[in-house]
Write a protein that holds these residues in place. Structure first.
Motif, PDB file in Angstrom:
ATOM      1  N   LYS A 121     -10.994   4.012 -11.643  1.00  0.00           N
ATOM      2  CA  LYS A 121     -10.253   4.160 -10.450  1.00  0.00           C
ATOM      3  C   LYS A 121      -9.345   3.150 -10.284  1.00  0.00           C
ATOM      4  O   LYS A 121      -8.602   3.071  -9.431  1.00  0.00           O
ATOM      5  CB  LYS A 121     -11.075   4.728  -9.446  1.00  0.00           C
ATOM      6  N   ARG A 122      -9.913   1.911 -10.751  1.00  0.00           N
ATOM      7  CA  ARG A 122      -8.939   0.718 -10.640  1.00  0.00           C
ATOM      8  C   ARG A 122      -7.702   0.780 -11.424  1.00  0.00           C
ATOM      9  O   ARG A 122      -6.466  -0.066 -11.268  1.00  0.00           O
ATOM     10  CB  ARG A 122      -9.617  -0.416 -10.837  1.00  0.00           C
ATOM     11  N   VAL A 123      -7.353   1.513 -12.261  1.00  0.00           N
ATOM     12  CA  VAL A 123      -6.253   1.530 -13.366  1.00  0.00           C
ATOM     13  C   VAL A 123      -5.506   2.838 -13.201  1.00  0.00           C
ATOM     14  O   VAL A 123      -5.849   3.938 -12.832  1.00  0.00           O
ATOM     15  CB  VAL A 123      -6.823   1.510 -14.679  1.00  0.00           C
ATOM     16  N   THR A 124      -4.183   2.348 -13.128  1.00  0.00           N
ATOM     17  CA  THR A 124      -3.067   3.588 -13.200  1.00  0.00           C
ATOM     18  C   THR A 124      -2.102   3.459 -14.229  1.00  0.00           C
ATOM     19  O   THR A 124      -1.896   2.122 -14.710  1.00  0.00           O
ATOM     20  CB  THR A 124      -1.984   3.570 -11.663  1.00  0.00           C
ATOM     21  N   GLU A 125      -1.559   4.410 -14.584  1.00  0.00           N
ATOM     22  CA  GLU A 125      -0.620   4.349 -15.751  1.00  0.00           C
ATOM     23  C   GLU A 125       0.748   5.248 -15.436  1.00  0.00           C
ATOM     24  O   GLU A 125       0.784   6.301 -14.760  1.00  0.00           O
ATOM     25  CB  GLU A 125      -1.450   5.091 -17.150  1.00  0.00           C
ATOM     26  N   LEU A 126       1.938   4.577 -15.589  1.00  0.00           N
ATOM     27  CA  LEU A 126       3.178   5.133 -15.601  1.00  0.00           C
ATOM     28  C   LEU A 126       3.494   5.516 -16.966  1.00  0.00           C
ATOM     29  O   LEU A 126       3.747   4.569 -17.830  1.00  0.00           O
ATOM     30  CB  LEU A 126       4.033   4.221 -14.848  1.00  0.00           C
ATOM     31  N   LEU A 127       3.892   6.673 -17.334  1.00  0.00           N
ATOM     32  CA  LEU A 127       4.154   7.220 -18.695  1.00  0.00           C
ATOM     33  C   LEU A 127       5.421   7.634 -18.646  1.00  0.00           C
ATOM     34  O   LEU A 127       5.971   8.399 -17.950  1.00  0.00           O
ATOM     35  CB  LEU A 127       3.333   8.261 -19.019  1.00  0.00           C
ATOM     36  N   ARG A 128       6.329   7.293 -19.870  1.00  0.00           N
ATOM     37  CA  ARG A 128       7.706   8.117 -20.162  1.00  0.00           C
ATOM     38  C   ARG A 128       7.609   7.962 -21.569  1.00  0.00           C
ATOM     39  O   ARG A 128       6.658   7.368 -22.203  1.00  0.00           O
ATOM     40  CB  ARG A 128       8.637   7.059 -19.472  1.00  0.00           C
ATOM     41  N   GLY A 130       7.683   7.099 -25.032  1.00  0.00           N
ATOM     42  CA  GLY A 130       7.476   5.827 -25.705  1.00  0.00           C
ATOM     43  C   GLY A 130       7.262   4.519 -24.786  1.00  0.00           C
ATOM     44  O   GLY A 130       7.255   3.608 -25.425  1.00  0.00           O
ATOM     45  N   ILE A 131       6.766   4.862 -23.669  1.00  0.00           N
ATOM     46  CA  ILE A 131       6.323   3.732 -22.755  1.00  0.00           C
ATOM     47  C   ILE A 131       5.265   3.854 -22.168  1.00  0.00           C
ATOM     48  O   ILE A 131       4.969   4.893 -21.602  1.00  0.00           O
ATOM     49  CB  ILE A 131       7.617   3.030 -22.121  1.00  0.00           C
ATOM     50  N   VAL A 132       4.415   2.934 -21.750  1.00  0.00           N
ATOM     51  CA  VAL A 132       3.379   2.925 -20.953  1.00  0.00           C
ATOM     52  C   VAL A 132       3.459   1.814 -20.000  1.00  0.00           C
ATOM     53  O   VAL A 132       3.422   0.544 -20.493  1.00  0.00           O
ATOM     54  CB  VAL A 132       2.086   3.131 -21.642  1.00  0.00           C
ATOM     55  N   VAL A 133       3.140   1.792 -18.769  1.00  0.00           N
ATOM     56  CA  VAL A 133       3.130   0.676 -17.889  1.00  0.00           C
ATOM     57  C   VAL A 133       1.462   0.723 -17.211  1.00  0.00           C
ATOM     58  O   VAL A 133       1.535   1.834 -16.607  1.00  0.00           O
ATOM     59  CB  VAL A 133       4.222   0.368 -16.865  1.00  0.00           C
ATOM     60  N   ARG A 134       0.679  -0.212 -17.536  1.00  0.00           N
ATOM     61  CA  ARG A 134      -0.901   0.193 -17.087  1.00  0.00           C
ATOM     62  C   ARG A 134      -0.923  -1.154 -16.073  1.00  0.00           C
ATOM     63  O   ARG A 134      -0.890  -2.295 -16.330  1.00  0.00           O
ATOM     64  CB  ARG A 134      -1.675   0.023 -18.267  1.00  0.00           C
ATOM     65  N   GLN A 166       2.083   1.319  -6.991  1.00  0.00           N
ATOM     66  CA  GLN A 166       0.886   0.625  -6.489  1.00  0.00           C
ATOM     67  C   GLN A 166       0.723   0.794  -5.025  1.00  0.00           C
ATOM     68  O   GLN A 166      -0.271   0.734  -4.675  1.00  0.00           O
ATOM     69  CB  GLN A 166       1.040  -0.776  -6.949  1.00  0.00           C
ATOM     70  N   GLY A 167       1.964   1.046  -4.295  1.00  0.00           N
ATOM     71  CA  GLY A 167       1.612   1.004  -2.682  1.00  0.00           C
ATOM     72  C   GLY A 167       1.300   2.439  -2.145  1.00  0.00           C
ATOM     73  O   GLY A 167       1.178   2.346  -1.073  1.00  0.00           O
ATOM     74  N   VAL A 168       1.279   3.338  -3.087  1.00  0.00           N
ATOM     75  CA  VAL A 168       1.390   4.607  -2.503  1.00  0.00           C
ATOM     76  C   VAL A 168      -0.115   5.183  -2.532  1.00  0.00           C
ATOM     77  O   VAL A 168      -0.724   4.963  -3.524  1.00  0.00           O
ATOM     78  CB  VAL A 168       2.345   5.681  -3.410  1.00  0.00           C
ATOM     79  N   ARG A 171      -5.039   8.383  -4.038  1.00  0.00           N
ATOM     80  CA  ARG A 171      -6.410   8.693  -4.423  1.00  0.00           C
ATOM     81  C   ARG A 171      -6.748  10.103  -4.907  1.00  0.00           C
ATOM     82  O   ARG A 171      -7.679  10.453  -5.841  1.00  0.00           O
ATOM     83  CB  ARG A 171      -7.608   8.333  -3.306  1.00  0.00           C
ATOM     84  N   HIS A 172      -5.881  11.210  -4.373  1.00  0.00           N
ATOM     85  CA  HIS A 172      -6.152  12.374  -4.657  1.00  0.00           C
ATOM     86  C   HIS A 172      -5.541  12.729  -6.090  1.00  0.00           C
ATOM     87  O   HIS A 172      -5.567  13.892  -6.486  1.00  0.00           O
ATOM     88  CB  HIS A 172      -5.486  13.074  -3.401  1.00  0.00           C
ATOM     89  N   LEU A 173      -4.966  11.845  -6.874  1.00  0.00           N
ATOM     90  CA  LEU A 173      -4.490  12.213  -8.093  1.00  0.00           C
ATOM     91  C   LEU A 173      -5.729  12.357  -9.094  1.00  0.00           C
ATOM     92  O   LEU A 173      -5.646  12.854 -10.371  1.00  0.00           O
ATOM     93  CB  LEU A 173      -3.781  11.145  -8.783  1.00  0.00           C
TER      94      LEU A 173
END
Length: 194
Positions: A121-128, A130-134, A166-168, A171-173
């Motif tokens: 739960k400390r990790v979030t990922e933005l995916l598009r 060909g890319i990942v921002v973790r 990151q500021g949003v 938790r419900h995801l």
């Protein structure tokens, strides 16, 4: 542009109350893009029941996310997202059972993103494509550092959006967080009758 990784640290004292007082802020330097700052605030022109989170930096497009206030963080409900000159759209499936099923879907600058919780739960990922921002927080509820790692050809818009999210309050995801945060999210939307 390719940035392998960087760390952002809290720039405030961290002594403020979790629900009252000014929100935390983070800052640091992104290799190749310069300094960056992340900060909570009141949503401009949207009233007291809305909060916002913003990203500003030398080489990043400015980003602002505003939504219904939950503590000091904005919820992705009745939200507005803007990165640079691009306005974004948000959606998600509330009935999704997997991490991908519950992911927040963001449309921005002609791109389709998914923002989801990681295995921890400390990790979030933005995916598009060909890319990942973790982004990994050192602590889930009161992070002091944000460790950002990228894969693929990430550009400034991708980084700005990943940092902005990151500021949003998300938790419900996660399936467990969905049930844990449900009472608070319901009560948060009720008018102040007490």
């Amino acid at each position: 542009m390719s940035t392998a990784g960087f760390i952002l640290s809290r720039t405030d004292s961290g002594a403020a109350s979790r629900w009252l007082g000014p929100g935390p802020s983070w800052g640091g330097v992104i290799p190749g893009l310069g300094s960056v700052e992340l900060r909570y605030g009141n949503a401009v022109g949207r009233g007291d029941s809305f909060a916002q989170f913003s990203v500003t930096g030398e080489g990043l497009p400015q980003g602002v996310f505003s939504g219904i206030r939950f503590g000091r963080a904005p919820l992705p409900a009745r939200a507005r997202v803007r990165v640079g000159e691009h306005n974004g759209t948000l959606s998600r499936r509330r009935s999704g059972l997997s991490r991908d099923g519950r992911a927040l879907r963001v449309g921005l600058a002609g791109r389709a993103y998914r923002y989801r919780r990681g295995q921890d739960k400390r990790v979030t990922e933005l995916l598009r494509q060909g890319i990942v921002v973790r982004v990994t927080r050192d602590d889930w509820s009161r992070p002091v550092t944000l460790d950002v790692r990228t894969e693929g050809r990430v550009d400034a818009v991708d980084l700005s959006l990943a940092l902005l999210l990151q500021g949003v309050y998300t938790r419900h995801l996660a399936q467990g967080g969905r049930w844990f945060s449900l009472p608070g999210r319901i009560l948060n939307r009720m008018p102040d009758i007490f």
